[in-house]
Design an enzyme around this catalytic site. Structure first.
Site, PDB file in Angstrom:
ATOM      1  N   PHE A   1       0.828  -1.196   0.000  1.00  0.00           N
ATOM      2  CA  PHE A   1       0.000   0.000   0.000  1.00  0.00           C
ATOM      3  C   PHE A   1       0.869   1.254   0.000  1.00  0.00           C
ATOM      4  CE2 PHE A   1      -2.954  -3.021   2.023  1.00  0.00           C
ATOM      5  CZ  PHE A   1      -4.123  -2.755   1.334  1.00  0.00           C
ATOM      6  N   ASP A   2       0.543   2.172  -0.889  1.00  0.00           N
ATOM      7  CA  ASP A   2       1.039   3.536  -0.764  1.00  0.00           C
ATOM      8  C   ASP A   2       0.415   4.127   0.501  1.00  0.00           C
ATOM      9  OD1 ASP A   2       2.054   6.152  -1.647  1.00  0.00           O
ATOM     10  OD2 ASP A   2      -0.050   6.587  -2.062  1.00  0.00           O
ATOM     11  N   LEU A   3       1.011   5.174   1.052  1.00  0.00           N
ATOM     12  CA  LEU A   3       0.471   5.774   2.276  1.00  0.00           C
ATOM     13  C   LEU A   3      -0.365   7.022   1.983  1.00  0.00           C
ATOM     14  CD1 LEU A   3       0.347   5.628   5.373  1.00  0.00           C
ATOM     15  CD2 LEU A   3       2.461   6.971   5.435  1.00  0.00           C
ATOM     16  N   ASP A   4       0.271   8.102   1.541  1.00  0.00           N
ATOM     17  CA  ASP A   4      -0.450   9.351   1.286  1.00  0.00           C
ATOM     18  C   ASP A   4      -1.428   9.182   0.129  1.00  0.00           C
ATOM     19  OD1 ASP A   4       1.108  10.544   3.227  1.00  0.00           O
ATOM     20  OD2 ASP A   4       2.527  11.413   1.812  1.00  0.00           O
TER      21      ASP A   4
END
Length: 214
Positions: free
Chosen positions: A7-10
Site C-alpha cells: 500500500f502507498d500511504l499518502d
C-alpha cells in the site's frame, strides 16, 4: 486473491494533504519564495519532495535541500499529524489480516515519518513492514517497493499487488513487475490515469478491498 499487498500511504491509506501543503508553504515563506502555483496537491502530494523541488520548482540542489530542511522543521513536529486514515481503511486492513493477507506500506514519505503516522492512526498493527526512503533521499517508488518484494522473497511472484493513488505507484509497479490497483479517492488526477493506466481501478475503499480479495 492476492496474498501480499503493498500500500502507498499518502492518498491511499491516509488523507495527508493538509500537513504536507502547510509545511511546504511554511518552507517557501521562510525562504522568501512565492507559494503561487506551488501548493497544488497534485504537484506536491505523492512524489518525493526533493524531486518536486528540483524538477518542478526548478531549484538548484542547494536551494532544494534548504527548502526541504525548512519543510522538515514543521512537518516532523506538526505536519505529519495533520492527517487521518481514510474512512474504512483500518477495518479493511484488519479484515485482510484475518484472511491471511499480508499488508505492507511502500511510500515515498521518509520511513521515520511513515512509521509514526501508521502508529498514530491505528494502521501499524495490520501491516507487516513499512518501507520508505531516508529523510532527503531521492529513492524512487520502485526502489522502495523492491525492498518490500525482497523481504517477501520469490513467493511474491504472481501473488503481490501494489495499491496506490498516483502515477508514481503505477510506474513503480511496472518497474518491479507486479500489477497495480489505482484508487480514485486519493490525489491522482483523471489525466494521470489516462497517461499511465493501471491494471485495476477502485473508486472507493470498499472496491479496493473487493479487488484484493477477488
Amino acid at each position: 486473491m492476492y496474498t501480499y499487498v503493498l500500500f502507498d500511504l499518502d492518498g491511499t491509506l491516509t488523507d495527508s494533504q493538509e500537513g504536507i501543503v502547510r509545511s511546504v508553504a511554511y518552507g517557501l515563506e521562510k525562504m522568501g519564495e512565492s507559494t503561487d502555483g506551488r501548493l497544488d496537491r497534485h504537484i506536491i502530494v505523492g512524489p518525493p519532495l526533493m524531486r518536486t523541488f528540483l524538477d518542478v520548482y526548478g531549484f538548484s540542489e542547494a536551494k532544494a535541500r534548504q527548502l526541504y530542511a525548512y519543510f522538515q522543521e514543521r512537518y516532523s513536529t506538526i505536519g505529519k499529524f495533520e492527517n487521518r486514515a481514510f474512512d474504512g481503511i483500518v477495518p479493511m486492513l484488519k479484515r485482510l489480516q484475518e484472511r491471511g493477507i499480508h499488508s505492507f506500506v511502500a511510500t515515498s514519505k521518509p520511513q521515520v515519518h511513515a512509521q509514526a503516522i501508521c502508529e498514530k492512526f491505528g494502521i501499524a498493527p495490520y501491516v507487516e513492514k513499512i518501507a520508505g526512503p531516508a529523510v532527503g533521499s531521492l529513492d524512487t517508488k520502485a526502489d522502495v517497493m523492491r525492498r518490500i518484494l525482497d523481504y517477501i522473497g520469490p513467493q511474491a511472484a504472481g501473488h503481490a499487488v501494489m495499491a496506490g493513488d498516483r502515477k508514481f505507484d503505477v510506474i513503480g509497479a511496472r518497474e518491479t513487475g507486479i500489477p497495480v490497483i489505482l484508487v480514485g479517492y486519493g490525489y491522482g488526477s483523471e489525466q494521470e490515469r489516462r497517461d499511465v493506466p493501471p491494471d485495476f481501478f477502485a473508486s472507493t475503499v470498499s472496491e479496493l478491498e473487493q479487488l484484493i480479495i477477488q
